[in-house]
Design a protein around this motif. Structure first.
Motif, PDB file in Angstrom:
ATOM      1  N   PRO A  43       0.779  -1.238   0.000  1.00  0.00           N
ATOM      2  CA  PRO A  43       0.000   0.000   0.000  1.00  0.00           C
ATOM      3  C   PRO A  43       0.814   1.293   0.000  1.00  0.00           C
ATOM      4  O   PRO A  43       0.291   2.335   0.413  1.00  0.00           O
ATOM      5  CB  PRO A  43      -0.778  -0.124   1.315  1.00  0.00           C
ATOM      6  CG  PRO A  43       0.169  -0.843   2.222  1.00  0.00           C
ATOM      7  CD  PRO A  43       0.937  -1.797   1.351  1.00  0.00           C
ATOM      8  N   LEU A  44       2.076   1.270  -0.471  1.00  0.00           N
ATOM      9  CA  LEU A  44       2.828   2.521  -0.563  1.00  0.00           C
ATOM     10  C   LEU A  44       2.119   3.502  -1.505  1.00  0.00           C
ATOM     11  O   LEU A  44       1.616   3.113  -2.558  1.00  0.00           O
ATOM     12  CB  LEU A  44       4.240   2.272  -1.090  1.00  0.00           C
ATOM     13  CG  LEU A  44       5.269   1.636  -0.147  1.00  0.00           C
ATOM     14  CD1 LEU A  44       6.636   1.618  -0.829  1.00  0.00           C
ATOM     15  CD2 LEU A  44       5.344   2.347   1.183  1.00  0.00           C
ATOM     16  N   LYS A  45       2.136   4.777  -1.123  1.00  0.00           N
ATOM     17  CA  LYS A  45       1.509   5.823  -1.926  1.00  0.00           C
ATOM     18  C   LYS A  45       2.529   6.686  -2.658  1.00  0.00           C
ATOM     19  O   LYS A  45       2.168   7.679  -3.304  1.00  0.00           O
ATOM     20  CB  LYS A  45       0.629   6.706  -1.041  1.00  0.00           C
ATOM     21  CG  LYS A  45      -0.523   5.953  -0.392  1.00  0.00           C
ATOM     22  CD  LYS A  45      -1.334   6.863   0.513  1.00  0.00           C
ATOM     23  CE  LYS A  45      -2.475   6.099   1.169  1.00  0.00           C
ATOM     24  NZ  LYS A  45      -3.275   6.970   2.080  1.00  0.00           N
ATOM     25  N   GLY A  46       3.785   6.316  -2.525  1.00  0.00           N
ATOM     26  CA  GLY A  46       4.831   7.084  -3.189  1.00  0.00           C
ATOM     27  C   GLY A  46       6.188   6.658  -2.664  1.00  0.00           C
ATOM     28  O   GLY A  46       6.320   5.628  -1.986  1.00  0.00           O
ATOM     29  N   PHE A  47       7.209   7.441  -2.977  1.00  0.00           N
ATOM     30  CA  PHE A  47       8.538   7.146  -2.434  1.00  0.00           C
ATOM     31  C   PHE A  47       8.492   7.252  -0.911  1.00  0.00           C
ATOM     32  O   PHE A  47       7.799   8.104  -0.345  1.00  0.00           O
ATOM     33  CB  PHE A  47       9.577   8.110  -3.021  1.00  0.00           C
ATOM     34  CG  PHE A  47       9.948   7.784  -4.433  1.00  0.00           C
ATOM     35  CD1 PHE A  47      10.767   6.700  -4.723  1.00  0.00           C
ATOM     36  CD2 PHE A  47       9.477   8.560  -5.498  1.00  0.00           C
ATOM     37  CE1 PHE A  47      11.115   6.386  -6.034  1.00  0.00           C
ATOM     38  CE2 PHE A  47       9.812   8.260  -6.808  1.00  0.00           C
ATOM     39  CZ  PHE A  47      10.626   7.165  -7.077  1.00  0.00           C
ATOM     40  N   MET A  48       9.235   6.380  -0.256  1.00  0.00           N
ATOM     41  CA  MET A  48       9.112   6.212   1.186  1.00  0.00           C
ATOM     42  C   MET A  48       9.470   7.463   1.974  1.00  0.00           C
ATOM     43  O   MET A  48      10.465   8.136   1.688  1.00  0.00           O
ATOM     44  CB  MET A  48      10.010   5.066   1.661  1.00  0.00           C
ATOM     45  CG  MET A  48       9.535   3.694   1.279  1.00  0.00           C
ATOM     46  SD  MET A  48      10.681   2.416   1.853  1.00  0.00           S
ATOM     47  CE  MET A  48       9.779   0.936   1.365  1.00  0.00           C
ATOM     48  N   ARG A  49       8.657   7.722   2.980  1.00  0.00           N
ATOM     49  CA  ARG A  49       8.997   8.707   4.001  1.00  0.00           C
ATOM     50  C   ARG A  49       9.915   8.034   5.014  1.00  0.00           C
ATOM     51  O   ARG A  49      10.137   6.824   4.986  1.00  0.00           O
ATOM     52  CB  ARG A  49       7.723   9.227   4.665  1.00  0.00           C
ATOM     53  CG  ARG A  49       6.732   9.839   3.677  1.00  0.00           C
ATOM     54  CD  ARG A  49       5.432  10.217   4.373  1.00  0.00           C
ATOM     55  NE  ARG A  49       4.413  10.592   3.383  1.00  0.00           N
ATOM     56  CZ  ARG A  49       4.302  11.809   2.861  1.00  0.00           C
ATOM     57  NH1 ARG A  49       5.145  12.768   3.252  1.00  0.00           N
ATOM     58  NH2 ARG A  49       3.368  12.071   1.964  1.00  0.00           N
ATOM     59  N   ARG A  65       3.960  -1.411   9.283  1.00  0.00           N
ATOM     60  CA  ARG A  65       2.700  -1.541  10.014  1.00  0.00           C
ATOM     61  C   ARG A  65       1.725  -0.478   9.524  1.00  0.00           C
ATOM     62  O   ARG A  65       2.055   0.703   9.449  1.00  0.00           O
ATOM     63  CB  ARG A  65       2.923  -1.398  11.525  1.00  0.00           C
ATOM     64  CG  ARG A  65       1.680  -1.723  12.356  1.00  0.00           C
ATOM     65  CD  ARG A  65       1.993  -1.738  13.839  1.00  0.00           C
ATOM     66  NE  ARG A  65       2.959  -2.772  14.179  1.00  0.00           N
ATOM     67  CZ  ARG A  65       2.641  -4.059  14.359  1.00  0.00           C
ATOM     68  NH1 ARG A  65       1.390  -4.456  14.204  1.00  0.00           N
ATOM     69  NH2 ARG A  65       3.568  -4.935  14.672  1.00  0.00           N
ATOM     70  N   LEU A  66       0.511  -0.907   9.209  1.00  0.00           N
ATOM     71  CA  LEU A  66      -0.513  -0.004   8.700  1.00  0.00           C
ATOM     72  C   LEU A  66      -1.301   0.620   9.848  1.00  0.00           C
ATOM     73  O   LEU A  66      -1.162   0.222  11.015  1.00  0.00           O
ATOM     74  CB  LEU A  66      -1.456  -0.762   7.758  1.00  0.00           C
ATOM     75  CG  LEU A  66      -0.778  -1.502   6.591  1.00  0.00           C
ATOM     76  CD1 LEU A  66      -1.824  -2.146   5.694  1.00  0.00           C
ATOM     77  CD2 LEU A  66       0.115  -0.562   5.791  1.00  0.00           C
ATOM     78  N   GLU A  67      -2.143   1.579   9.522  1.00  0.00           N
ATOM     79  CA  GLU A  67      -2.889   2.300  10.545  1.00  0.00           C
ATOM     80  C   GLU A  67      -3.807   1.389  11.343  1.00  0.00           C
ATOM     81  O   GLU A  67      -4.074   1.632  12.517  1.00  0.00           O
ATOM     82  CB  GLU A  67      -3.716   3.424   9.896  1.00  0.00           C
ATOM     83  CG  GLU A  67      -2.859   4.572   9.359  1.00  0.00           C
ATOM     84  CD  GLU A  67      -3.703   5.673   8.745  1.00  0.00           C
ATOM     85  OE1 GLU A  67      -4.949   5.535   8.755  1.00  0.00           O
ATOM     86  OE2 GLU A  67      -3.129   6.677   8.265  1.00  0.00           O
ATOM     87  N   ASP A  68      -4.311   0.309  10.717  1.00  0.00           N
ATOM     88  CA  ASP A  68      -5.205  -0.604  11.429  1.00  0.00           C
ATOM     89  C   ASP A  68      -4.452  -1.632  12.262  1.00  0.00           C
ATOM     90  O   ASP A  68      -5.052  -2.521  12.863  1.00  0.00           O
ATOM     91  CB  ASP A  68      -6.145  -1.308  10.451  1.00  0.00           C
ATOM     92  CG  ASP A  68      -5.406  -2.224   9.469  1.00  0.00           C
ATOM     93  OD1 ASP A  68      -4.157  -2.335   9.556  1.00  0.00           O
ATOM     94  OD2 ASP A  68      -6.072  -2.814   8.597  1.00  0.00           O
TER      95      ASP A  68
END
Length: 469
Positions: free
Chosen positions: A107-113, A127-130
């Protein structure tokens, strides 16, 4: 994981142990004991792996994260990009934009933060928000140098360009953080020895900063090399598997030509899945199409060879989907093979075939392998975030002189088998010698000989032309 329930119904555990190498017997034992001891957990997994497209496994995070903007918005986004600070991309950067845009890294939305980067380095997962965990073993990051950092400081968005007038994406809500190259290299490869191909190509001379953010890709990435029709996105692959009424998808990644030993492994896997109760398992033959080191056979030659294998019927075109996986290659062994497996979940695969020393290579300084040959398949069976994926280890195939063809190695009669290594195969092709009948289909072997002949011509002053697939 849940799919082994079907094996319990149709095959005994002793039969499974016979079908698989000893190295997986302990894993199957644990898996089956968990299935019996925790039926509620098994039911939960079964429900999670159903997707909107029928029987296919769900993508990581529950849905594909596709990052290309709608066609109606492309002109607007292109104009917006031209007025933003610009970061020029390398060829490998563009390949990562491609990977991200199609959802291979969901589920990445772009280059990593920075938080995603650190989790990847230290935990091989995010780890995801859920509270759930998805596997992520290699950093997908964008490096910038000091001058680029100074140029974009104070901006919330930047344009990613191939040249000044050709923006391909916008990175929004950006975050800039330190690029600790030594730590990244050590944790990804397990060594900082000089000579690691991807490191030399993409990291050593890159900038001292990383920039992350949400990615908006202005239009789909194309290479115009005659192979774009083979570059099916995860969404397109899922549609194709659904069209073929697949009730299981098993993926096989390679960056080498396909010989009949590979084909035996793939056809035997389908046989096994049919015995387990599946009606129409589909093979995803998925060669790696991004950056590879110089001595690997180039993609266009590999694709031409793979097509000859299908034309010859060595693999059944009706039950095989040939597509290109756009990721660059790290050669990072057990760390990278997790990425290769995780990405195929997003494409709909619920079985993954893994061989000896997957994604491995020789040590760059010493005469030994960089990684233990068996660690890749062992790591995959334990990796966090890959619990839904069923790992199928290679069974060793060799040339059986009694059958004049490739067969699974029988240790009770080792004298009957010849192991034709990749090095031996390349030597035969370079010298235009033929391998034993039954090692590779004649059309596929001819392609390999043509490739090495083109190298000789180039070395002798001739022109080596790319071969369109």
């Amino acid at each position: 994981m849940f799919l082994f329930l079907f094996a319990i119904r149709s095959l005994s555990f002793e039969t499974l142990k016979h079908l698989y190498p000893k190295s997986i017997s302990s894993y199957l034992s644990i898996l089956l004991s968990r299935t019996v001891a925790d039926p509620l957990r098994t039911g939960s997994i079964m429900s999670q792996t159903r997707s909107h497209s029928g029987l296919l496994i769900e993508p990581d995070g529950g849905k594909l994260v596709e990052l290309s903007v709608d066609e109606s918005q492309r002109d607007l986004k292109r104009k917006e990009a031209l007025n933003l600070p610009k970061i020029k991309l390398t060829k490998i950067d563009v390949e990562w934009v491609h990977v991200l845009s199609e959802g291979w890294a969901s589920p990445l939305k772009g280059f990593m933060r920075e938080s995603e980067f650190l989790q990847t380095l230290h935990f091989n997962s995010i780890r995801l928000e859920d509270g759930s965990v998805v596997n992520m073993s290699v950093p997908i990051v964008l490096a910038i140098d000091d001058s680029q950092k100074n140029q974009v400081d104070g901006s919330s968005s930047v344009a990613l360009v191939v040249d000044e007038n050709n923006p391909i994406a916008i990175l929004t809500d950006i975050e800039i953080y330190k690029h600790n190259k030594e730590e990244r290299i050590a944790r990804t490869w397990g060594t900082t020895a000089p000579g690691l191909p991807y490191v030399d190509e993409a990291i050593t001379h890159s900038g001292n900063w990383l920039i992350g953010g949400d990615l908006e890709v202005i239009e789909p990435v194309k290479y115009h090399d005659g192979l774009d029709s083979f570059r099916l996105s995860p969404s397109e692959l899922r549609d194709e598997f659904t069209r073929r009424n697949a009730d299981a998808v098993f993926a096989f990644q390679l960056r080498n030509p396909v010989h009949n030993g590979h084909a035996l492994l793939m056809t035997d896997t389908r046989r096994l899945l049919l015995e387990m109760g599946y009606k129409n398992p589909i093979l995803l033959l998925h060669p790696l199409g991004g950056y590879t080191k110089e001595d690997d056979v180039p993609l266009h030659w590999r694709m031409k060879q793979h097509e000859k294998v299908l034309e010859a019927g060595v693999l059944d075109p009706e039950t095989t989907v040939l597509s290109i996986f756009p990721s660059p290659m790290h050669y990072a062994g057990p760390t990278e093979v997790q990425w290769h497996a995780k990405a195929r979940i997003n494409a709909g695969a619920n079985f993954y075939i893994v061989g000896r020393d997957p994604a491995g290579m020789s040590h760059p300084l010493e005469k030994r392998d960089l990684y233990d040959a068996d660690h890749g398949k062992k790591v995959l069976s334990m990796a966090p975030g890959l619990e839904r994926l069923n790992i199928l280890p290679f069974k060793v195939a060799a040339y059986d002189k009694t059958k004049n063809g490739m067969a699974f190695f029988d240790p009770s009669r080792p004298q009957d088998f010849i192991f034709i290594s990749g090095t031996k195969m390349r030597t035969l092709a370079k010298t235009k010698e033929s391998p034993p009948d039954g090692f590779m289909c004649p059309g596929g072997w001819k392609v390999l000989v043509e490739y090495y002949d083109s190298l000789d011509q180039a070395e002798n002053g001739g022109v080596s032309e790319p071969v369109p697939a």
